[in-house]
Scaffold this motif. Structure first.
Motif, mmCIF file in Angstrom:
data_model
loop_
_atom_site.group_PDB
_atom_site.id
_atom_site.type_symbol
_atom_site.label_atom_id
_atom_site.label_comp_id
_atom_site.label_asym_id
_atom_site.label_seq_id
_atom_site.Cartn_x
_atom_site.Cartn_y
_atom_site.Cartn_z
ATOM 1 N N ILE A 19 0.879 -1.170 0.000
ATOM 2 C CA ILE A 19 0.000 0.000 0.000
ATOM 3 C C ILE A 19 0.915 1.218 0.000
ATOM 4 C CG2 ILE A 19 -1.830 1.241 1.187
ATOM 5 C CD1 ILE A 19 -2.417 -1.379 2.682
ATOM 6 N N ALA A 20 0.738 2.070 -1.002
ATOM 7 C CA ALA A 20 1.587 3.271 -1.081
ATOM 8 C C ALA A 20 1.383 4.115 0.171
ATOM 9 C CB ALA A 20 1.228 4.069 -2.323
ATOM 10 N N TYR A 21 2.463 4.708 0.652
ATOM 11 C CA TYR A 21 2.387 5.545 1.843
ATOM 12 C C TYR A 21 3.326 6.719 1.692
ATOM 13 C CZ TYR A 21 6.819 3.475 3.279
ATOM 14 O OH TYR A 21 8.129 3.080 3.325
ATOM 15 N N ILE A 22 3.130 7.695 2.558
ATOM 16 C CA ILE A 22 3.975 8.885 2.581
ATOM 17 C C ILE A 22 4.651 8.933 3.939
ATOM 18 C CG2 ILE A 22 3.977 11.408 2.496
ATOM 19 C CD1 ILE A 22 1.307 11.095 0.874
ATOM 20 N N LEU A 23 5.955 9.118 3.943
ATOM 21 C CA LEU A 23 6.712 9.273 5.184
ATOM 22 C C LEU A 23 7.067 10.744 5.308
ATOM 23 C CD1 LEU A 23 8.031 7.859 7.599
ATOM 24 C CD2 LEU A 23 10.077 7.580 6.201
ATOM 25 N N THR A 24 6.508 11.410 6.309
ATOM 26 C CA THR A 24 6.747 12.840 6.475
ATOM 27 C C THR A 24 8.123 13.081 7.071
ATOM 28 O OG1 THR A 24 5.835 12.970 8.710
ATOM 29 C CG2 THR A 24 4.287 13.220 6.859
ATOM 30 N N GLU A 25 8.580 14.330 7.020
ATOM 31 C CA GLU A 25 9.874 14.683 7.603
ATOM 32 C C GLU A 25 9.906 14.403 9.100
ATOM 33 O OE1 GLU A 25 11.134 18.628 6.650
ATOM 34 O OE2 GLU A 25 10.815 18.337 4.516
ATOM 35 N N GLY A 26 8.747 14.472 9.730
ATOM 36 C CA GLY A 26 8.656 14.205 11.165
ATOM 37 C C GLY A 26 8.607 12.723 11.492
ATOM 38 N N GLY A 27 8.648 11.858 10.473
ATOM 39 C CA GLY A 27 8.646 10.419 10.696
ATOM 40 C C GLY A 27 7.259 9.805 10.768
ATOM 41 N N GLU A 28 6.218 10.601 10.478
ATOM 42 C CA GLU A 28 4.859 10.071 10.500
ATOM 43 C C GLU A 28 4.577 9.341 9.198
ATOM 44 O OE1 GLU A 28 1.792 12.840 11.516
ATOM 45 O OE2 GLU A 28 3.055 13.812 13.018
ATOM 46 N N ILE A 29 3.772 8.308 9.288
ATOM 47 C CA ILE A 29 3.389 7.532 8.124
ATOM 48 C C ILE A 29 1.970 7.911 7.771
ATOM 49 C CG2 ILE A 29 2.971 5.211 7.255
ATOM 50 C CD1 ILE A 29 5.071 4.479 9.611
ATOM 51 N N ARG A 30 1.758 8.256 6.516
ATOM 52 C CA ARG A 30 0.432 8.643 6.057
ATOM 53 C C ARG A 30 0.036 7.751 4.895
ATOM 54 N NH1 ARG A 30 -0.809 14.082 7.877
ATOM 55 N NH2 ARG A 30 0.258 14.127 9.875
ATOM 56 N N TYR A 31 -1.209 7.321 4.909
ATOM 57 C CA TYR A 31 -1.778 6.559 3.801
ATOM 58 C C TYR A 31 -2.864 7.411 3.163
ATOM 59 C CZ TYR A 31 0.413 2.405 5.827
ATOM 60 O OH TYR A 31 1.307 1.493 6.312
ATOM 61 N N ARG A 32 -2.889 7.480 1.846
ATOM 62 C CA ARG A 32 -3.958 8.203 1.161
ATOM 63 C C ARG A 32 -5.185 7.307 1.084
ATOM 64 N NH1 ARG A 32 -1.872 10.227 -4.458
ATOM 65 N NH2 ARG A 32 -3.509 8.753 -4.804
ATOM 66 N N HIS A 33 -6.354 7.916 1.207
ATOM 67 C CA HIS A 33 -7.600 7.151 1.141
ATOM 68 C C HIS A 33 -7.702 6.398 -0.182
ATOM 69 C CE1 HIS A 33 -9.531 8.426 4.861
ATOM 70 N NE2 HIS A 33 -8.983 9.610 4.653
ATOM 71 N N ALA A 34 -7.289 7.034 -1.270
ATOM 72 C CA ALA A 34 -7.373 6.408 -2.591
ATOM 73 C C ALA A 34 -6.531 5.134 -2.647
ATOM 74 C CB ALA A 34 -6.937 7.387 -3.671
ATOM 75 N N ASP A 35 -5.353 5.139 -2.019
ATOM 76 C CA ASP A 35 -4.486 3.956 -2.027
ATOM 77 C C ASP A 35 -5.077 2.836 -1.181
ATOM 78 O OD1 ASP A 35 -2.617 5.202 -3.689
ATOM 79 O OD2 ASP A 35 -1.611 6.127 -1.975
ATOM 80 N N ILE A 36 -5.705 3.206 -0.068
ATOM 81 C CA ILE A 36 -6.355 2.196 0.780
ATOM 82 C C ILE A 36 -7.530 1.574 0.029
ATOM 83 C CG2 ILE A 36 -7.693 1.864 2.897
ATOM 84 C CD1 ILE A 36 -5.916 4.090 4.141
ATOM 85 N N GLU A 37 -8.336 2.416 -0.607
ATOM 86 C CA GLU A 37 -9.483 1.920 -1.380
ATOM 87 C C GLU A 37 -9.008 0.990 -2.500
ATOM 88 O OE1 GLU A 37 -12.864 2.608 -1.151
ATOM 89 O OE2 GLU A 37 -12.555 3.691 0.724
ATOM 90 N N ALA A 38 -7.944 1.378 -3.199
ATOM 91 C CA ALA A 38 -7.425 0.548 -4.295
ATOM 92 C C ALA A 38 -6.971 -0.809 -3.778
ATOM 93 C CB ALA A 38 -6.274 1.266 -4.994
ATOM 94 N N TYR A 39 -6.308 -0.812 -2.616
ATOM 95 C CA TYR A 39 -5.862 -2.083 -2.057
ATOM 96 C C TYR A 39 -7.055 -2.953 -1.664
ATOM 97 C CZ TYR A 39 -3.686 -5.597 0.810
ATOM 98 O OH TYR A 39 -3.299 -6.795 1.321
ATOM 99 N N LEU A 40 -8.059 -2.347 -1.041
ATOM 100 C CA LEU A 40 -9.250 -3.107 -0.650
ATOM 101 C C LEU A 40 -9.940 -3.707 -1.871
ATOM 102 C CD1 LEU A 40 -10.728 -0.827 2.142
ATOM 103 C CD2 LEU A 40 -9.722 -3.096 2.426
ATOM 104 N N LYS A 41 -10.037 -2.922 -2.952
ATOM 105 C CA LYS A 41 -10.661 -3.434 -4.179
ATOM 106 C C LYS A 41 -9.845 -4.570 -4.776
ATOM 107 C CE LYS A 41 -13.268 0.638 -5.377
ATOM 108 N NZ LYS A 41 -13.478 1.751 -6.278
ATOM 109 N N SER A 42 -8.530 -4.470 -4.715
ATOM 110 C CA SER A 42 -7.691 -5.545 -5.261
ATOM 111 C C SER A 42 -7.871 -6.827 -4.453
ATOM 112 C CB SER A 42 -6.224 -5.133 -5.296
ATOM 113 O OG SER A 42 -5.659 -5.138 -3.998
ATOM 114 N N ARG A 43 -8.054 -6.698 -3.155
ATOM 115 C CA ARG A 43 -8.303 -7.875 -2.312
ATOM 116 C C ARG A 43 -9.648 -8.489 -2.639
ATOM 117 N NH1 ARG A 43 -6.971 -6.936 3.909
ATOM 118 N NH2 ARG A 43 -7.754 -9.034 3.953
ATOM 119 N N GLU A 44 -10.668 -7.647 -2.912
ATOM 120 C CA GLU A 44 -11.989 -8.168 -3.273
ATOM 121 C C GLU A 44 -11.907 -8.948 -4.575
ATOM 122 O OE1 GLU A 44 -14.612 -4.814 -3.406
ATOM 123 O OE2 GLU A 44 -14.512 -4.513 -1.235
#
Length: 95
Positions: A55-80
């Motif tokens: 699942i594509a993610y973004i690592l911020t300069e502060g070390g936080e991990i962010r997932y975009r809703h679109a990437d989560i939805e795409a992964y869920l659809k691929s699992r379906e």
């Protein structure tokens, strides 16, 4: 201890308290995502370490991990799609 109207609580200007707050928020988000996928938090970490990440993610300069809703939805659809293909294959082999 109450603060005066319009005054900020002392902890807002405390960098350590702010960092702890960010860590807690991050852990809650990751736990929520892990629960959505019905996997352990360590599994999400492994997926991030895969090349490319599952699942594509973004690592911020502060070390936080962010997932975009679109990437989560795409992964869920691929699992379906994968589940429906697996079920169709099982039905075909049962004949």
């Amino acid at each position: 201890m109450a603060t005066a109207p319009g005054a900020q609580p002392k902890w807002i200007n405390d960098p350590l308290a702010a960092a702890i707050g960010r860590i807690v928020m991050l852990e809650e988000r990751v736990k929520e995502l892990a629960e959505m996928f019905q996997v352990n938090i360590r599994t999400l970490k492994r997926w991030r370490d895969e090349k490319p990440a599952r699942i594509a993610y973004i690592l911020t300069e502060g070390g936080e991990i962010r997932y975009r809703h679109a990437d989560i939805e795409a992964y869920l659809k691929s699992r379906e799609r994968g589940n429906s293909l697996t079920q169709a294959a099982k039905k075909g082999s049962a004949k």
